[in-house]
Write a protein that holds these residues in place. Sequence first.
Motif, PDB file in Angstrom:
ATOM      1  N   HIS A  56       0.838  -1.106  -0.083  1.00 52.07           N
ATOM      2  CA  HIS A  56       0.033   0.033  -0.086  1.00 52.07           C
ATOM      3  C   HIS A  56       1.052   1.261   0.134  1.00 52.07           C
ATOM      4  O   HIS A  56       1.649   1.360   0.776  1.00 52.07           O
ATOM      5  N   ALA A  57       1.088   2.039  -0.956  1.00 49.62           N
ATOM      6  CA  ALA A  57       1.690   3.168  -1.203  1.00 49.62           C
ATOM      7  C   ALA A  57       0.919   4.314  -2.052  1.00 49.62           C
ATOM      8  O   ALA A  57       1.208   4.548  -3.151  1.00 49.62           O
ATOM      9  N   PRO A  58       0.121   4.882  -1.293  1.00 45.97           N
ATOM     10  CA  PRO A  58      -0.781   5.880  -1.962  1.00 45.97           C
ATOM     11  C   PRO A  58       0.064   7.008  -2.802  1.00 45.97           C
ATOM     12  O   PRO A  58      -0.490   7.531  -3.646  1.00 45.97           O
ATOM     13  N   ALA A  59       1.134   7.363  -2.187  1.00 44.89           N
ATOM     14  CA  ALA A  59       2.034   8.506  -3.057  1.00 44.89           C
ATOM     15  C   ALA A  59       2.469   8.213  -4.328  1.00 44.89           C
ATOM     16  O   ALA A  59       2.588   8.921  -5.190  1.00 44.89           O
ATOM     17  N   ILE A  60       2.477   6.754  -4.813  1.00 43.56           N
ATOM     18  CA  ILE A  60       2.795   6.158  -5.919  1.00 43.56           C
ATOM     19  C   ILE A  60       1.644   5.672  -6.534  1.00 43.56           C
ATOM     20  O   ILE A  60       1.815   4.836  -7.602  1.00 43.56           O
ATOM     21  N   ARG A  61       0.329   5.818  -5.976  1.00 41.81           N
ATOM     22  CA  ARG A  61      -0.810   5.452  -6.646  1.00 41.81           C
ATOM     23  C   ARG A  61      -0.992   3.862  -6.665  1.00 41.81           C
ATOM     24  O   ARG A  61      -1.375   3.321  -7.658  1.00 41.81           O
ATOM     25  N   ARG A  62      -0.448   3.257  -5.600  1.00 40.70           N
ATOM     26  CA  ARG A  62      -0.641   1.572  -5.627  1.00 40.70           C
ATOM     27  C   ARG A  62      -1.307   1.439  -4.356  1.00 40.70           C
ATOM     28  O   ARG A  62      -0.739   1.700  -3.123  1.00 40.70           O
ATOM     29  N   SER A  63      -2.111   0.421  -4.116  1.00 43.18           N
ATOM     30  CA  SER A  63      -2.694  -0.337  -3.308  1.00 43.18           C
ATOM     31  C   SER A  63      -3.141  -1.585  -3.577  1.00 43.18           C
ATOM     32  O   SER A  63      -4.155  -1.766  -4.250  1.00 43.18           O
ATOM     33  N   ASP A  64      -2.587  -2.880  -3.417  1.00 43.36           N
ATOM     34  CA  ASP A  64      -2.722  -4.019  -3.661  1.00 43.36           C
ATOM     35  C   ASP A  64      -3.965  -4.703  -2.976  1.00 43.36           C
ATOM     36  O   ASP A  64      -3.870  -4.149  -1.691  1.00 43.36           O
ATOM     37  N   TRP A  65      -4.549  -5.351  -3.545  1.00 41.64           N
ATOM     38  CA  TRP A  65      -5.703  -6.188  -2.963  1.00 41.64           C
ATOM     39  C   TRP A  65      -5.554  -7.516  -2.937  1.00 41.64           C
ATOM     40  O   TRP A  65      -4.718  -7.876  -3.799  1.00 41.64           O
ATOM     41  N   GLY A  66      -6.299  -8.170  -2.374  1.00 37.72           N
ATOM     42  CA  GLY A  66      -6.061  -9.695  -2.178  1.00 37.72           C
ATOM     43  C   GLY A  66      -7.065 -10.169  -0.935  1.00 37.72           C
ATOM     44  O   GLY A  66      -7.841  -9.594  -0.517  1.00 37.72           O
ATOM     45  N   GLY A  67      -6.757 -11.536  -0.538  1.00 35.90           N
ATOM     46  CA  GLY A  67      -7.407 -12.045   0.492  1.00 35.90           C
ATOM     47  C   GLY A  67      -7.049 -11.429   1.946  1.00 35.90           C
ATOM     48  O   GLY A  67      -5.930 -10.790   1.574  1.00 35.90           O
ATOM     49  N   LEU A  68      -7.320 -11.804   3.036  1.00 39.38           N
ATOM     50  CA  LEU A  68      -7.319 -10.918   4.322  1.00 39.38           C
ATOM     51  C   LEU A  68      -5.627 -11.434   4.416  1.00 39.38           C
ATOM     52  O   LEU A  68      -5.143 -12.442   4.450  1.00 39.38           O
ATOM     53  N   LEU A  69      -5.041 -10.369   5.142  1.00 40.24           N
ATOM     54  CA  LEU A  69      -3.729 -10.602   5.404  1.00 40.24           C
ATOM     55  C   LEU A  69      -3.768 -10.916   7.031  1.00 40.24           C
ATOM     56  O   LEU A  69      -4.753 -10.590   7.803  1.00 40.24           O
ATOM     57  N   GLY A  70      -2.556 -11.227   7.496  1.00 40.71           N
ATOM     58  CA  GLY A  70      -2.185 -11.396   9.036  1.00 40.71           C
ATOM     59  C   GLY A  70      -1.305 -10.178   9.420  1.00 40.71           C
ATOM     60  O   GLY A  70      -1.945  -8.854   9.130  1.00 40.71           O
ATOM     61  N   PRO A  71      -0.269 -10.194   9.976  1.00 39.70           N
ATOM     62  CA  PRO A  71       0.547  -9.019  10.514  1.00 39.70           C
ATOM     63  C   PRO A  71       0.580  -8.019   9.161  1.00 39.70           C
ATOM     64  O   PRO A  71       1.116  -8.589   7.957  1.00 39.70           O
ATOM     65  N   VAL A  72       0.528  -6.690   9.572  1.00 39.94           N
ATOM     66  CA  VAL A  72       1.022  -5.676   8.491  1.00 39.94           C
ATOM     67  C   VAL A  72       1.720  -4.703   8.980  1.00 39.94           C
ATOM     68  O   VAL A  72       1.716  -4.226  10.279  1.00 39.94           O
ATOM     69  N   ILE A  73       2.764  -4.307   8.375  1.00 42.41           N
ATOM     70  CA  ILE A  73       4.038  -3.186   9.025  1.00 42.41           C
ATOM     71  C   ILE A  73       3.680  -2.076   8.121  1.00 42.41           C
ATOM     72  O   ILE A  73       3.487  -2.033   6.994  1.00 42.41           O
ATOM     73  N   GLY A  74       3.554  -0.873   8.891  1.00 43.21           N
ATOM     74  CA  GLY A  74       3.359   0.357   8.045  1.00 43.21           C
ATOM     75  C   GLY A  74       3.870   1.589   8.928  1.00 43.21           C
ATOM     76  O   GLY A  74       3.978   1.621   9.978  1.00 43.21           O
ATOM     77  N   LYS A  75       4.297   2.576   8.031  1.00 43.66           N
ATOM     78  CA  LYS A  75       4.692   4.001   8.386  1.00 43.66           C
ATOM     79  C   LYS A  75       3.439   4.662   8.557  1.00 43.66           C
ATOM     80  O   LYS A  75       2.489   5.207   7.661  1.00 43.66           O
ATOM     81  N   VAL A  76       3.263   5.495   9.950  1.00 43.56           N
ATOM     82  CA  VAL A  76       2.149   6.189  10.216  1.00 43.56           C
ATOM     83  C   VAL A  76       2.670   7.654  10.165  1.00 43.56           C
ATOM     84  O   VAL A  76       3.584   7.992  10.677  1.00 43.56           O
ATOM     85  N   ILE A  77       1.605   8.631   9.657  1.00 42.74           N
ATOM     86  CA  ILE A  77       1.989  10.016   9.544  1.00 42.74           C
ATOM     87  C   ILE A  77       0.594  10.592   9.811  1.00 42.74           C
ATOM     88  O   ILE A  77      -0.541  10.086   9.883  1.00 42.74           O
ATOM     89  N   ASP A  78       0.642  12.067  10.181  1.00 42.43           N
ATOM     90  CA  ASP A  78      -0.443  12.940  10.278  1.00 42.43           C
ATOM     91  C   ASP A  78      -1.204  12.876   8.974  1.00 42.43           C
ATOM     92  O   ASP A  78      -0.688  13.141   8.053  1.00 42.43           O
ATOM     93  N   ALA A  79      -2.528  12.674   9.068  1.00 39.42           N
ATOM     94  CA  ALA A  79      -3.389  12.618   7.973  1.00 39.42           C
ATOM     95  C   ALA A  79      -3.434  13.891   7.094  1.00 39.42           C
ATOM     96  O   ALA A  79      -3.577  14.235   5.941  1.00 39.42           O
ATOM     97  N   ARG A  80      -3.002  15.033   7.696  1.00 41.12           N
ATOM     98  CA  ARG A  80      -3.011  16.286   7.224  1.00 41.12           C
ATOM     99  C   ARG A  80      -1.814  16.594   6.369  1.00 41.12           C
ATOM    100  O   ARG A  80      -1.559  17.573   5.681  1.00 41.12           O
ATOM    101  N   GLY A  81      -0.713  15.808   6.874  1.00 43.33           N
ATOM    102  CA  GLY A  81       0.916  16.033   6.130  1.00 43.33           C
ATOM    103  C   GLY A  81       0.804  15.164   4.898  1.00 43.33           C
ATOM    104  O   GLY A  81       0.148  14.244   4.717  1.00 43.33           O
ATOM    105  N   PRO A  82       1.877  15.462   3.925  1.00 43.44           N
ATOM    106  CA  PRO A  82       2.207  14.729   2.684  1.00 43.44           C
ATOM    107  C   PRO A  82       2.886  13.324   3.215  1.00 43.44           C
ATOM    108  O   PRO A  82       3.514  13.417   4.313  1.00 43.44           O
ATOM    109  N   ALA A  83       2.592  12.419   2.410  1.00 41.68           N
ATOM    110  CA  ALA A  83       2.984  11.081   2.489  1.00 41.68           C
ATOM    111  C   ALA A  83       4.438  11.006   2.037  1.00 41.68           C
ATOM    112  O   ALA A  83       4.643  10.268   1.082  1.00 41.68           O
ATOM    113  N   GLN A  84       5.430  11.557   2.703  1.00 43.02           N
ATOM    114  CA  GLN A  84       6.841  11.565   2.329  1.00 43.02           C
ATOM    115  C   GLN A  84       7.829  12.056   3.397  1.00 43.02           C
ATOM    116  O   GLN A  84       7.440  12.480   4.289  1.00 43.02           O
TER     117      GLN A  84
END
Length: 252
Positions: free
Chosen positions: A224-252
């Motif tokens: 899932h990388a919205p800044a490069i317009r990508r978000s993959d779909w599929g079956g349910l995942l187990g653990p997910v790792i991600g970088k969290v930012i302020d929703a008002r700030g840029p994704a970079q």
Amino acid sequence: MRNAIKAGLGALAFWAVLSAPALADCARSDYLGHSFTTCTARAGDDLRLFLYMDEAKVYGNFTAIDDALARDGKKLAFAMNGGMYHPDRRPVGLYIEDGNELARIVTSAGPGNFGMLPNGVFCVDDTGFTLVESRAFAQSPPACRHATQSGPMLVIDGQFHPKFLADSDSRLIRNGVGVSSDGRQAAFVITNTPVNLFEFARFFRDHLDMPQALYIDGNVSRLHAPAIRRSDWGGLLGPVIGKVIDARGPAQ
């Protein structure tokens, strides 16, 4: 001399991604005929693991995590599947989320990629990131805020896993994580073309100049990388790792 030049060029390519403020966290690159997307986290980033939204239900996908984060004014800058899991989405090995150990470490050899020792643990702590071989981790566990165990190790102290075959025809879409020598950067990589484990390890060591790298998974690998317009779909995942930012700030 030739190897030194090649390693230097790989390091320059990786640090160029890290140092360019105009670039998003994630960028695509080609190496030895294969395509990869690399997402970068730095020490001090809010990098988290996600599994259960409550005691009985897993998040399972990136949208559910974003919906939960939105209640606190946050969002995912990027995320990917963060560890192997059982059919009920329980982690196969060690799993620590926000300081709470939800699954214990596994140090025995076993079937499949996870049990191809040495495997390892990716750890997020207060100073950055570490990637430790699982048995060494079990003997002297560092203080991890978040941690996930997977396997096999792709690169161990600058050396490839001893069981990898350069000419293996087992090629899949795969994802993994590497850690820089100073522990200040982590590179989360997903392949855009099928590769074998040796080819994947080469990308981390020879292109990104990562002395430690860990295989996360294959086939189920998603980004899932919205800044490069990508978000993959599929079956349910187990653990997910991600970088969290302020929703008002840029994704970079």
